[in-house]
Design an enzyme around this catalytic site. Sequence first.
Site, PDB file in Angstrom:
ATOM      1  N   PRO A  18       0.834  -1.200   0.000  1.00 19.04           N
ATOM      2  CA  PRO A  18       0.000   0.000   0.000  1.00 19.04           C
ATOM      3  C   PRO A  18       0.871   1.253   0.000  1.00 19.04           C
ATOM      4  O   PRO A  18       1.876   1.327   0.712  1.00 19.04           O
ATOM      5  CB  PRO A  18      -0.795  -0.094   1.300  1.00 19.04           C
ATOM      6  CG  PRO A  18      -0.657  -1.505   1.756  1.00 19.04           C
ATOM      7  CD  PRO A  18       0.637  -2.001   1.203  1.00 19.04           C
ATOM      8  N   LYS A  56      -2.569  -5.110   6.203  1.00 16.83           N
ATOM      9  CA  LYS A  56      -1.232  -5.423   5.688  1.00 16.83           C
ATOM     10  C   LYS A  56      -0.207  -5.079   6.771  1.00 16.83           C
ATOM     11  O   LYS A  56      -0.424  -4.193   7.590  1.00 16.83           O
ATOM     12  CB  LYS A  56      -0.915  -4.594   4.437  1.00 16.83           C
ATOM     13  CG  LYS A  56      -1.951  -4.684   3.330  1.00 16.83           C
ATOM     14  CD  LYS A  56      -1.688  -5.830   2.418  1.00 16.83           C
ATOM     15  CE  LYS A  56      -2.701  -5.793   1.269  1.00 16.83           C
ATOM     16  NZ  LYS A  56      -2.508  -6.830   0.328  1.00 16.83           N
ATOM     17  N   ILE A  79      -2.897  -3.326  -3.271  1.00 19.04           N
ATOM     18  CA  ILE A  79      -3.293  -4.574  -3.921  1.00 19.04           C
ATOM     19  C   ILE A  79      -4.215  -5.275  -2.940  1.00 19.04           C
ATOM     20  O   ILE A  79      -3.770  -5.911  -1.987  1.00 19.04           O
ATOM     21  CB  ILE A  79      -2.068  -5.459  -4.238  1.00 19.04           C
ATOM     22  CG1 ILE A  79      -1.089  -4.715  -5.139  1.00 19.04           C
ATOM     23  CG2 ILE A  79      -2.512  -6.765  -4.886  1.00 19.04           C
ATOM     24  CD1 ILE A  79       0.240  -5.410  -5.305  1.00 19.04           C
TER      25      ILE A  79
END
Length: 121
Positions: free
Chosen positions: A2, A34, A66
């Site tokens: 990110p 994440k 993602i």
Amino acid sequence: MPCLNISTNVSLEGVDTSSILSEATSIVAKLIGKPEAYVMIVLKGSVPMSFGGTEQPAAYGELVSIGGLNPDVNKKLSAAIATILESKLKVPKSRYFLKFYDSKAHQTQAYAQCLHALHQS
């Protein structure tokens, strides 16, 4: 990975940017799910910017990830980052805009392979 890229017309001189970067990293990692080790935050100040026809303090951000993004997460991220910008840079929440990009893994892999090939030449 990110990546949150924030631009503001506010000067960062004399501002504790480390606290902004660490708070933003923590929030992005937590809300997207994440590890902090994969989160990148870019903060640019003194960027010529007009919002609503005035040059009062404002900010624009783009978050690329993602996966991990959805309408609920986006709303929470936007609110949390707006709170940081308001408390640390005096950018009113009404003068901040955050755009979200949910990249697909295969698109990012193809791009990375292309960059890798370019650097091998």
